[in-house]
Scaffold this motif. Structure first.
Motif, PDB file in Angstrom:
ATOM      1  N   LEU A 132      15.950   9.797  -8.849  1.00 30.34           N
ATOM      2  CA  LEU A 132      16.506   9.856 -10.201  1.00 30.34           C
ATOM      3  C   LEU A 132      15.399  10.144 -11.215  1.00 30.34           C
ATOM      4  O   LEU A 132      15.533  11.035 -12.068  1.00 30.34           O
ATOM      5  N   GLY A 133      14.310   9.422 -11.120  1.00 29.87           N
ATOM      6  CA  GLY A 133      13.196   9.629 -12.037  1.00 29.87           C
ATOM      7  C   GLY A 133      12.529  10.982 -11.869  1.00 29.87           C
ATOM      8  O   GLY A 133      12.208  11.651 -12.857  1.00 29.87           O
ATOM      9  N   TYR A 134      12.337  11.379 -10.617  1.00 31.00           N
ATOM     10  CA  TYR A 134      11.666  12.649 -10.347  1.00 31.00           C
ATOM     11  C   TYR A 134      12.485  13.824 -10.883  1.00 31.00           C
ATOM     12  O   TYR A 134      11.955  14.683 -11.593  1.00 31.00           O
ATOM     13  N   GLN A 135      13.776  13.861 -10.550  1.00 31.19           N
ATOM     14  CA  GLN A 135      14.620  14.974 -10.992  1.00 31.19           C
ATOM     15  C   GLN A 135      14.766  14.975 -12.517  1.00 31.19           C
ATOM     16  O   GLN A 135      14.798  16.035 -13.142  1.00 31.19           O
ATOM     17  N   PHE A 173      21.491  18.981 -11.074  1.00 28.02           N
ATOM     18  CA  PHE A 173      20.795  17.700 -10.966  1.00 28.02           C
ATOM     19  C   PHE A 173      21.303  16.907  -9.760  1.00 28.02           C
ATOM     20  O   PHE A 173      20.508  16.356  -8.991  1.00 28.02           O
ATOM     21  N   ILE A 174      22.610  16.833  -9.581  1.00 21.66           N
ATOM     22  CA  ILE A 174      23.190  16.072  -8.468  1.00 21.66           C
ATOM     23  C   ILE A 174      22.698  16.604  -7.124  1.00 21.66           C
ATOM     24  O   ILE A 174      22.350  15.837  -6.227  1.00 21.66           O
ATOM     25  N   CYS A 175      22.639  17.923  -6.980  1.00 20.51           N
ATOM     26  CA  CYS A 175      22.140  18.513  -5.723  1.00 20.51           C
ATOM     27  C   CYS A 175      20.694  18.122  -5.454  1.00 20.51           C
ATOM     28  O   CYS A 175      20.341  17.724  -4.342  1.00 20.51           O
ATOM     29  N   HIS A 176      19.842  18.228  -6.470  1.00 23.41           N
ATOM     30  CA  HIS A 176      18.428  17.883  -6.291  1.00 23.41           C
ATOM     31  C   HIS A 176      18.259  16.376  -6.081  1.00 23.41           C
ATOM     32  O   HIS A 176      17.404  15.950  -5.302  1.00 23.41           O
ATOM     33  N   PHE A 177      19.063  15.576  -6.777  1.00 22.65           N
ATOM     34  CA  PHE A 177      19.029  14.120  -6.620  1.00 22.65           C
ATOM     35  C   PHE A 177      19.359  13.737  -5.177  1.00 22.65           C
ATOM     36  O   PHE A 177      18.645  12.955  -4.549  1.00 22.65           O
ATOM     37  N   LEU A 178      20.431  14.331  -4.635  1.00 21.82           N
ATOM     38  CA  LEU A 178      20.819  14.047  -3.248  1.00 21.82           C
ATOM     39  C   LEU A 178      19.753  14.528  -2.263  1.00 21.82           C
ATOM     40  O   LEU A 178      19.439  13.840  -1.299  1.00 21.82           O
ATOM     41  N   ALA A 179      19.196  15.689  -2.519  1.00 21.02           N
ATOM     42  CA  ALA A 179      18.130  16.205  -1.644  1.00 21.02           C
ATOM     43  C   ALA A 179      16.928  15.274  -1.675  1.00 21.02           C
ATOM     44  O   ALA A 179      16.293  15.034  -0.639  1.00 21.02           O
ATOM     45  N   GLY A 180      16.614  14.730  -2.849  1.00 21.67           N
ATOM     46  CA  GLY A 180      15.501  13.798  -2.955  1.00 21.67           C
ATOM     47  C   GLY A 180      15.715  12.553  -2.105  1.00 21.67           C
ATOM     48  O   GLY A 180      14.796  12.061  -1.460  1.00 21.67           O
ATOM     49  N   ILE A 181      16.949  12.070  -2.086  1.00 18.37           N
ATOM     50  CA  ILE A 181      17.278  10.870  -1.311  1.00 18.37           C
ATOM     51  C   ILE A 181      17.306  11.185   0.190  1.00 18.37           C
ATOM     52  O   ILE A 181      16.759  10.446   1.007  1.00 18.37           O
ATOM     53  N   ILE A 182      17.917  12.305   0.540  1.00 19.80           N
ATOM     54  CA  ILE A 182      18.120  12.648   1.952  1.00 19.80           C
ATOM     55  C   ILE A 182      16.847  13.204   2.603  1.00 19.80           C
ATOM     56  O   ILE A 182      16.473  12.788   3.698  1.00 19.80           O
TER      57      ILE A 182
END
Length: 181
Positions: free
Chosen positions: A149-152, A124-133
């Motif tokens: 956060l919501g998407y992941q 989750f943390i990896c995908h969350f960071l990718a979503g932001i970046i």
């Protein structure tokens, strides 16, 4: 790290193949990637719980690389590495609390759920960071942190629930059927 035996390598191959098949059975698919599957992470989590963190991370990363080869959402090399080999490699964290020998029933379920939570939480943390970046433009006028956060959460929380329930039901019987560790 444990020495890889023939038995371990064969089991890794079977678990990766099973994870790929299960990843193709989608219950829900998010619009920009990510999906709720028929428990596609369970084989990787089981392998990590059986063999440990290091081997679990290796086959998780291998599974991530195969997902790239079989068709993935790739926009840059850094995004691909973060969301596939690293994110799926972190599923190996399931091996941290998987030793359930002589545990009470409550501790057994707690450890199984904690192992699953840590592993999927790492992903989750990896995908969350990718979503932001990498995917902040999809947020439109929304805060990219909250959007990511919501998407992941929309697909990884259901994946966690499915995985935790199934693993809680099958891990103890598997330990009795197959000599674990």
């Amino acid at each position: 790290m444990k020495k890889w035996s023939t038995k371990m390598i064969v089991e890794a191959g079977i678990m990766i193949a099973l994870a790929i098949v299960l990843s193709r059975i989608k219950i829900y698919e998010a619009p920009q990637g990510g999906s709720v599957t028929a428990g596609s992470m369970i084989p990787i989590l089981l392998f990590a719980m059986r063999w440990g963190v290091g081997p679990g991370m290796v086959i998780g990363a291998t599974f991530g690389i195969l997902k790239i080869i079989l068709g993935a959402w790739i926009f840059s090399p850094a995004q691909a590495i973060l969301e596939y080999p690293i994110a799926f490699g972190l599923l190996g964290l399931a091996g941290l609390f998987s030793s359930h020998k002589n545990n009470s029933t409550i501790k057994y379920y707690f450890n199984t759920i904690l192992s699953t939570f840590l592993a999927i939480g790492g992903r989750f943390i990896c995908h969350f960071l990718a979503g932001i970046i990498f995917f902040r433009e999809y947020a439109g006028g929304k805060n990219p942190w909250l959007y990511s956060l919501g998407y992941q959460s929309s697909y990884l929380i259901p994946e966690f629930v499915i995985s935790a329930i199934i693993l809680s039901l099958i891990w103890k019987p598997l330990q009795k059927a197959v000599k674990i560790k």
